[in-house]
Design an enzyme around this catalytic site. Structure first.
Site, short mmCIF file in Angstrom:
data_model
loop_
_atom_site.label_atom_id
_atom_site.label_comp_id
_atom_site.label_asym_id
_atom_site.label_seq_id
_atom_site.Cartn_x
_atom_site.Cartn_y
_atom_site.Cartn_z
N ARG A 34 16.88 2.44 1.55
CA ARG A 34 15.66 2.57 0.27
C ARG A 34 16.76 2.44 -1.10
O ARG A 34 15.98 2.28 -2.14
CB ARG A 34 15.19 4.09 0.60
CG ARG A 34 14.28 4.64 -0.55
CD ARG A 34 13.61 5.73 -0.10
NE ARG A 34 12.58 6.25 -0.82
CZ ARG A 34 12.91 7.42 -1.59
NH1 ARG A 34 13.70 8.39 -1.20
NH2 ARG A 34 11.69 7.78 -2.42
N HIS A 58 9.90 1.76 6.41
CA HIS A 58 9.44 2.82 6.82
C HIS A 58 9.55 3.08 8.33
O HIS A 58 8.92 4.20 8.88
CB HIS A 58 8.01 3.29 6.15
CG HIS A 58 8.12 3.37 4.95
ND1 HIS A 58 7.05 3.50 3.95
CD2 HIS A 58 9.11 3.45 3.94
CE1 HIS A 58 7.50 3.65 2.78
NE2 HIS A 58 8.81 3.87 2.61
N ASN A 115 13.03 9.31 -7.55
CA ASN A 115 14.24 9.86 -6.89
C ASN A 115 14.81 10.80 -6.88
O ASN A 115 15.64 11.12 -5.83
CB ASN A 115 15.30 8.81 -7.82
CG ASN A 115 14.77 7.35 -8.02
OD1 ASN A 115 14.32 6.80 -6.95
ND2 ASN A 115 14.95 6.70 -8.93
N HIS A 130 15.22 0.71 -4.37
CA HIS A 130 14.90 1.49 -5.68
C HIS A 130 15.84 0.87 -6.82
O HIS A 130 15.48 1.15 -8.06
CB HIS A 130 15.21 2.96 -5.64
CG HIS A 130 14.00 3.74 -4.93
ND1 HIS A 130 13.64 4.96 -5.12
CD2 HIS A 130 13.18 3.16 -4.00
CE1 HIS A 130 12.59 5.31 -4.52
NE2 HIS A 130 12.17 4.27 -3.93
C1 HEM Z 1 5.31 0.07 -0.63
C2 HEM Z 1 5.61 0.80 -1.47
C3 HEM Z 1 6.72 2.01 -1.13
C4 HEM Z 1 6.10 3.46 -1.23
C5 HEM Z 1 5.07 4.00 -1.95
C6 HEM Z 1 7.25 4.26 -0.82
C7 HEM Z 1 7.57 5.44 -0.76
C8 HEM Z 1 8.31 6.41 -0.21
C9 HEM Z 1 8.30 7.67 -0.19
C10 HEM Z 1 7.40 8.52 -0.88
C11 HEM Z 1 9.37 7.96 0.58
C12 HEM Z 1 9.92 9.57 0.98
C13 HEM Z 1 10.54 10.09 -0.03
C14 HEM Z 1 10.86 11.71 -0.04
O1 HEM Z 1 9.69 12.30 0.20
O2 HEM Z 1 11.85 12.12 -0.27
C15 HEM Z 1 9.99 6.91 1.44
C16 HEM Z 1 11.16 6.83 1.95
C17 HEM Z 1 11.68 5.77 2.50
N1 HEM Z 1 11.41 4.56 1.90
FE1 HEM Z 1 9.75 3.92 0.92
N2 HEM Z 1 8.20 3.18 -0.08
C18 HEM Z 1 7.83 2.08 -0.25
C19 HEM Z 1 8.37 0.86 -0.01
C20 HEM Z 1 9.56 0.78 0.55
C21 HEM Z 1 10.59 -0.41 0.76
C22 HEM Z 1 10.05 -1.62 0.23
C23 HEM Z 1 11.54 0.03 1.44
C24 HEM Z 1 13.01 -0.86 1.72
C25 HEM Z 1 12.49 -2.09 2.30
C26 HEM Z 1 11.48 1.37 1.69
C27 HEM Z 1 12.31 2.21 2.54
C28 HEM Z 1 12.29 3.68 2.61
C29 HEM Z 1 12.95 4.17 3.50
C30 HEM Z 1 14.07 3.56 4.34
C31 HEM Z 1 12.61 5.61 3.41
C32 HEM Z 1 13.44 6.77 4.06
C33 HEM Z 1 14.53 7.24 3.22
C34 HEM Z 1 15.40 8.28 3.86
O3 HEM Z 1 15.07 8.88 5.10
O4 HEM Z 1 16.15 8.75 3.15
N3 HEM Z 1 10.14 1.90 1.12
N4 HEM Z 1 9.36 5.96 0.61
#
Ligand code: HEM
Ligand SMILES: *[C@@H]1O[C@H](CO)[C@@H](O)[C@H](O)[C@H]1NC(C)=O
Length: 331
Positions: free
Chosen positions: A66, A197, A98, A70
């Site tokens: 992630r 995800h 973030n 970002h």
């Molecule tokens: C398509 C639009 C996207 C949205 C709206 C989005 C939104 C989010 C949100 C809200 C979270 C949880 C954050 C929290 O509550 O602390 C999250 C976690 C995550 N996102 Fe996305 N995301 C998107 C695209 C992506 C992309 C493109 C990637 C990587 C290729 C990605 C990888 C991740 C990962 C791996 C997590 C988990 C992180 C952790 O456990 O520390 N996301 N995302």
């Protein structure tokens, strides 16, 4: 006196000659072999730090993936995300998407410190983020891809752009498509990369709206499967519990596979932005969700391709930017 810049320039010419195929690729001046001569240990160092960090904390793989995303969505993949605030700018770390959410900064620091010992002033923080994202996916059971290298590090961060460019979890499908298009990414990149995800966690505050007030009508999102919905309510009550976490892929939260897409078909996607890939009435994204759910190999191939594309967003090359000594501050 030989300047380091001149030495680097001669070295890169030598590398370009040794690998003519990659120098004429479409990577905007980046190429996978960059450190083969200047820091042959780079890959091993990144991998070994990650192996230890992820074995201690399996979620770290997701967090590092992630971090690269970002970084790239705010003024390109230039490690702007890693800069601590200073008198000249606010940090991206403090921006809405973030704050209290992004993790893994210490792991990047550790990789950087080891690299500075072995090959000082050579490997950029932006390249470390790209390598760490790839290796995190590999260590979680996902696909391997060659990472084009040579991004330099920015001398500034952009707090406002971090708030604007990074999609919110309650985005509509059209928001998502627009924000990705702005980065040169298409609908296929959106669906494939959302497959990130398949690992990691989200906080209650990121999906609460779906449980209690999806459309401003005090009703839940009707697309949520019943038992999944009930489970989420116990993790994420109407009030409070905002920092409680739930897996994005409830079936296999630390395994990089295609279950994320299968879960979407079953009404068990966690975020609204996940759900709308299927139910947002865009034929292309809907079809891709189905095809990735059926065929993991296609998902892996598209994911790898889109990661390279995302990693190539607006890199700083040649004389732009710098190679930071510490990823947290400009030199
Ligand atoms: C398509 C639009 C996207 C949205 C709206 C989005 C939104 C989010 C949100 C809200 C979270 C949880 C954050 C929290 O509550 O602390 C999250 C976690 C995550 N996102 Fe996305 N995301 C998107 C695209 C992506 C992309 C493109 C990637 C990587 C290729 C990605 C990888 C991740 C990962 C791996 C997590 C988990 C992180 C952790 O456990 O520390 N996301 N995302
Ligand atoms: C998304 O959430 C934000 C902040 O909670 C809110 O202001 C906005 O109206 C929501 N957007 C949609 C489409 O529900």
């Amino acid at each position: 006196m030989f300047s380091l810049g001149l030495v680097m320039f001669i070295l890169s010419c030598a590398i370009f000659q040794a690998f003519p195929v990659s120098s004429s690729n479409n990577y905007g001046g980046l190429f996978p072999e960059l450190y083969q001569i200047s820091c042959p240990q780079a890959n091993e160092i990144v991998m070994s730090v990650l192996e230890e960090a992820i074995s201690k904390d399996p979620r770290m793989a997701a967090s590092l993936l992630r971090l690269h995303f970002h970084d790239c969505f705010v003024q390109g993949c230039d490690a702007s995300i890693l800069l601590d605030k200073n008198s000249a700018f606010k940090s991206e770390k403090e921006a809405g998407p973030n704050k209290n959410s992004l993790r893994g900064y210490e792991v990047i620091d550790e990789i950087k410190a080891k690299l500075e010992q072995v090959c000082p002033h050579t490997v950029s923080c932006a390249d470390i983020l790209a390598l760490a994202a790839r290796d995190s996916v590999v260590l979680s059971g996902g696909p391997y891809w060659e990472v084009p290298l040579g991004r330099r590090d920015s001398k500034t961060a952009n707090f406002n752009k971090a708030n604007i460019n990074i999609p919110a979890p309650n985005s509509t499908i059209q928001n998502l498509i627009n924000l990705f298009n702005k980065q040169g990414l298409n609908e296929q990149d959106l669906v494939a990369l959302s497959g990130g995800h398949t690992i990691g966690m989200a906080r209650c505050v990121s999906f609460k709206q779906r449980l209690y007030n999806q459309k401003g009508d005090n009703l839940p999102d009707v697309t949520l499967e019943k038992t999944y919905y009930n489970g989420l309510k116990s993790i994420c009550p109407t009030s409070g519990g905002d920092n409680n976490i739930s897996p994005l892929d409830v079936a296999s939260p630390i395994r990089f596979d295609n279950t994320y897409f299968k879960l979407l078909l079953w009404g068990k996607g966690l975020l609204n932005s996940d759900e709308v890939l299927l139910t947002g009435n865009v034929k292309k994204t809907k079809e891709l969700v189905k095809s990735y759910a059926e065929n993991e190999a296609i998902f892996f191939r598209h994911f790898a391709k889109s990661m390279v594309k995302m990693g190539n967003i607006n890199p700083l090359t040649e004389l732009k930017g710098e190679i930071r000594n510490s990823c947290r501050r400009i030199n």
